[in-house]
Write a protein that holds these residues in place. Structure first.
Motif, PDB file in Angstrom:
ATOM      1  N   ILE A 121      10.129  28.493  35.329  1.00 24.46           N
ATOM      2  CA  ILE A 121       9.983  29.103  36.554  1.00 24.46           C
ATOM      3  C   ILE A 121       8.475  29.153  36.886  1.00 24.46           C
ATOM      4  N   GLU A 122       8.109  28.383  37.887  1.00 24.92           N
ATOM      5  CA  GLU A 122       6.720  28.346  38.404  1.00 24.92           C
ATOM      6  C   GLU A 122       6.204  28.695  39.475  1.00 24.92           C
ATOM      7  N   TRP A 123       4.948  29.286  39.681  1.00 26.73           N
ATOM      8  CA  TRP A 123       4.377  29.683  40.863  1.00 26.73           C
ATOM      9  C   TRP A 123       2.849  29.810  40.704  1.00 26.73           C
ATOM     10  N   THR A 124       2.212  29.730  41.766  1.00 30.07           N
ATOM     11  CA  THR A 124       0.673  29.722  41.804  1.00 30.07           C
ATOM     12  C   THR A 124       0.357  31.087  42.203  1.00 30.07           C
ATOM     13  N   ASP A 125      -0.262  31.754  41.175  1.00 28.93           N
ATOM     14  CA  ASP A 125      -0.490  33.357  41.531  1.00 28.93           C
ATOM     15  C   ASP A 125      -1.825  33.509  42.214  1.00 28.93           C
ATOM     16  N   GLY A 126      -2.030  34.364  43.143  1.00 27.58           N
ATOM     17  CA  GLY A 126      -3.087  34.571  43.715  1.00 27.58           C
ATOM     18  C   GLY A 126      -4.249  35.096  42.772  1.00 27.58           C
ATOM     19  N   ILE A 127      -4.019  35.658  41.792  1.00 31.37           N
ATOM     20  CA  ILE A 127      -5.085  36.133  40.867  1.00 31.37           C
ATOM     21  C   ILE A 127      -4.884  35.400  39.656  1.00 31.37           C
ATOM     22  N   LEU A 128      -3.909  35.074  39.034  1.00 28.46           N
ATOM     23  CA  LEU A 128      -3.974  34.690  37.620  1.00 28.46           C
ATOM     24  C   LEU A 128      -3.646  32.934  37.583  1.00 28.46           C
ATOM     25  N   GLY A 129      -3.549  32.601  38.767  1.00 27.77           N
ATOM     26  CA  GLY A 129      -3.560  30.922  38.926  1.00 27.77           C
ATOM     27  C   GLY A 129      -2.167  30.171  38.770  1.00 27.77           C
ATOM     28  N   ASP A 130      -2.154  29.023  38.065  1.00 29.76           N
ATOM     29  CA  ASP A 130      -0.817  28.737  37.853  1.00 29.76           C
ATOM     30  C   ASP A 130      -0.011  29.296  36.741  1.00 29.76           C
ATOM     31  N   LEU A 131       1.222  29.821  37.057  1.00 32.42           N
ATOM     32  CA  LEU A 131       1.864  30.258  36.038  1.00 32.42           C
ATOM     33  C   LEU A 131       3.290  29.562  35.895  1.00 32.42           C
ATOM     34  N   SER A 132       3.664  29.779  34.634  1.00 36.90           N
ATOM     35  CA  SER A 132       5.019  29.013  34.296  1.00 36.90           C
ATOM     36  C   SER A 132       5.573  29.905  33.180  1.00 36.90           C
ATOM     37  N   ILE A 133       6.824  30.154  33.363  1.00 32.48           N
ATOM     38  CA  ILE A 133       7.634  31.120  32.418  1.00 32.48           C
ATOM     39  C   ILE A 133       8.939  30.351  32.127  1.00 32.48           C
ATOM     40  N   ASP A 134       9.222  30.224  31.149  1.00 27.20           N
ATOM     41  CA  ASP A 134      10.362  29.537  30.511  1.00 27.20           C
ATOM     42  C   ASP A 134      11.810  30.664  30.770  1.00 27.20           C
ATOM     43  N   ALA A 135      12.643  30.391  31.579  1.00 19.24           N
ATOM     44  CA  ALA A 135      13.577  31.559  31.770  1.00 19.24           C
ATOM     45  C   ALA A 135      14.294  31.506  30.500  1.00 19.24           C
ATOM     46  N   ALA A 136      14.414  30.661  29.889  1.00 20.97           N
ATOM     47  CA  ALA A 136      15.323  30.943  28.591  1.00 20.97           C
ATOM     48  C   ALA A 136      14.799  31.948  27.554  1.00 20.97           C
ATOM     49  N   SER A 137      13.464  32.213  27.944  1.00 19.17           N
ATOM     50  CA  SER A 137      12.646  33.209  27.004  1.00 19.17           C
ATOM     51  C   SER A 137      12.964  34.466  27.673  1.00 19.17           C
ATOM     52  N   VAL A 138      13.471  34.880  28.764  1.00 18.70           N
ATOM     53  CA  VAL A 138      13.691  35.991  29.365  1.00 18.70           C
ATOM     54  C   VAL A 138      15.127  36.370  29.570  1.00 18.70           C
ATOM     55  N   SER A 139      15.666  37.815  29.386  1.00 16.17           N
ATOM     56  CA  SER A 139      17.008  38.138  29.163  1.00 16.17           C
ATOM     57  C   SER A 139      17.194  38.123  30.728  1.00 16.17           C
ATOM     58  N   ASP A 140      18.682  37.701  31.004  1.00 18.46           N
ATOM     59  CA  ASP A 140      19.103  37.836  32.197  1.00 18.46           C
ATOM     60  C   ASP A 140      19.080  39.311  32.842  1.00 18.46           C
ATOM     61  N   PRO A 141      18.498  39.483  33.848  1.00 20.60           N
ATOM     62  CA  PRO A 141      18.077  40.958  34.118  1.00 20.60           C
ATOM     63  C   PRO A 141      19.388  41.534  34.533  1.00 20.60           C
ATOM     64  N   VAL A 142      19.573  43.102  34.150  1.00 19.34           N
ATOM     65  CA  VAL A 142      20.739  43.917  34.697  1.00 19.34           C
ATOM     66  C   VAL A 142      20.350  44.372  36.008  1.00 19.34           C
ATOM     67  N   LEU A 143      21.209  43.952  37.011  1.00 22.74           N
ATOM     68  CA  LEU A 143      20.825  44.535  38.464  1.00 22.74           C
ATOM     69  C   LEU A 143      21.823  45.504  38.939  1.00 22.74           C
TER      70      LEU A 143
END
Ligand code: GLU
Length: 438
Positions: free
Chosen positions: A151-173
């Protein structure tokens, strides 16, 4: 149009950390001529209270952070239900039955095996019969099924960020008791209210990754995200535990000026020096998100004292006129009184003390070794009312009579008239003294 929001949970009073988030979102909206929304994240009925909801609004009003619209998540439960149905229909929502204890055990096992503690999606392989059996004994909670990609986005402060969704638990909603969790509610609101920019603390970076996928699953437009660093104490120590003692209402009670607090918060952590601004317009004008860095931001509550004194000294007479009249300062001397008082107070409350001194005179402060000297000076004191020359003529006469000069001459006279060692220029103060007690 730029639309931002500040989304506190009414489960406590606002503190300096929240203020940073509120202010950034406010300034971005105002700078673009956009809209600023206050959203109360009150999906937790046990912890949210009306007292805190009112307190949040009072604190923002005190600071002049006006909002164009207010929303409460508790009013929007139907919408969250509909979104949950949509996610179910899209195959992105699945029911899970693990208890907190079971989940904890899974996490510990994973950690022991050197694996990241990510939910293993065991519930995905439950058969309908197994689910029915589990439902008979407990209620299920619902998770969003992340697409396991980067999952990628350009953060207004942190710059280009990329997080592997496989490293995150499916969120409880949705919790087992049916309560919608913040992530689902927040995403629905951001989409429905047309939020274009979200600025929040860097503790939300992982949330942002999952929220981007949920927004896309709901067919919404992903806003621009920016994550500001978290505040630390002056030595870089974590502030999270102390934030409770840095509530905005406590700072207000201590006499901290809104402009002092806002000026500090709008610049702390940026590449530019902190400067006292005199108006919200100036703050808006000078705000630039790209000046902020990712490093933790040191905050020292002691900085607010000098900033407040400066802010009070900078208040124009017009803004003080009513306050001075309420204190009983006669209109003909009010401007001159304000010129003297403004430079000599730590907070607005100090103005009353100066007026009390001018109105009633002060208990003289006379050191034993100065007793004779002050007695002589008393005889030479001109009769009131005093004017701008009174101090000069008095001290000249005392000097001639006693032979004293410099500090030895001036300090005992200041202490005799004001009861203090420090204070305003005596030639300006003397004409304001309505009485003396020498
Ligand atoms: N209620 C959330 C919080 O206070 C809002 C976070 C967000 O800005 O989305 O952390």
């Amino acid at each position: 149009m730029t639309v931002t929001r500040f989304a506190p949970s009414p489960t406590g009073f606002l503190h300096v950390g929240n203020l940073r988030t509120a202010l950034f979102n406010y300034l971005i909206a105002r700078k673009q001529g956009g809209q600023f929304i206050l959203r109360l994240d009150d999906t937790d009925p046990e912890r949210s209270t009306q007292e805190y909801a009112d307190g949040i609004q009072e604190d923002l009003e005190w600071l002049g952070l006006t909002w164009d619209r207010m929303e409460r998540q508790s009013d929007r439960l139907d919408r969250y239900n509909a979104a949950a149905d949509e996610l179910r229909a899209a195959g992105r929502f699945y029911e899970c039955f693990e208890t907190p204890v079971e989940l904890d055990l899974k996490r510990k096992k994973q950690l022991n095996m050197g694996k990241p503690p990510v939910y293993d999606r065991a519930a995905l392989s439950l058969s309908e019969a197994e689910k029915d059996a589990l439902r008979a004994e407990r209620s299920g909670h619902w998770r969003f099924k992340l697409d396991q990609e980067r999952i990628e986005w350009t953060d207004g402060i942190l710059g280009d960020l990329s997080i592997d969704a496989a490293s995150v638990s499916d969120p409880v909603l949705i919790r087992g008791d049916g309560q919608f969790l913040y992530t689902l509610a927040s995403v629905c609101d951001d989409v429905d209210f047309g939020i274009t920019h979200v600025v929040r603390g860097s503790d939300h970076v992982t949330n942002t990754a999952t929220q981007i996928q949920i927004i896309e699953a709901l067919g919404g437009t992903v806003p621009a995200f920016a994550h500001h660093s978290l505040l630390t104490g002056p030595q870089g120590e974590a502030l999270s535990k102390r934030l409770g003692t840095l509530a905005l209402r406590d700072l207000r009670a201590q006499g901290i000026e809104p402009m002092a607090l806002l000026s500090l918060m709008a610049r702390l952590g940026a590449n530019e020096p902190v400067e006292l601004r005199s108006s919200m317009e100036e703050l808006i004008e000078g705000f630039d998100l790209s000046q902020f860095g990712s490093a933790p931001t040191k905050f020292d509550v002691a900085d607010l004292g000098p900033m407040t004194a400066k802010a009070v000294a900078a208040l124009p007479y017009g803004e003080m006129e009513q306050t001075l009249a309420d204190l009983g300062v006669p209109a003909d001397i009010a401007p001159a009184f304000w010129e003297v008082a403004r430079e000599n107070v730590a907070t607005r409350a100090g103005i009353a003390d100066w007026w009390a001194l001018c109105r009633d005179g002060a208990e003289p402060l006379v050191d034993a070794e100065d007793a004779d000297f002050v007695a002589t000076a008393k005889d030479l004191l001109p009769a009131q009312p005093w004017d701008g020359d009174s101090w000069k003529s008095w001290t000249t006469a005392v000097k001639e009579a006693t032979g004293r000069k410099g500090r030895g001459l001036f300090m005992p006279l200041r202490k005799a008239l004001t009861g203090m060692e420090h204070g305003p220029d005596m030639s300006k103060l003397m004409p304001l003294l309505q009485k003396h007690r020498l």
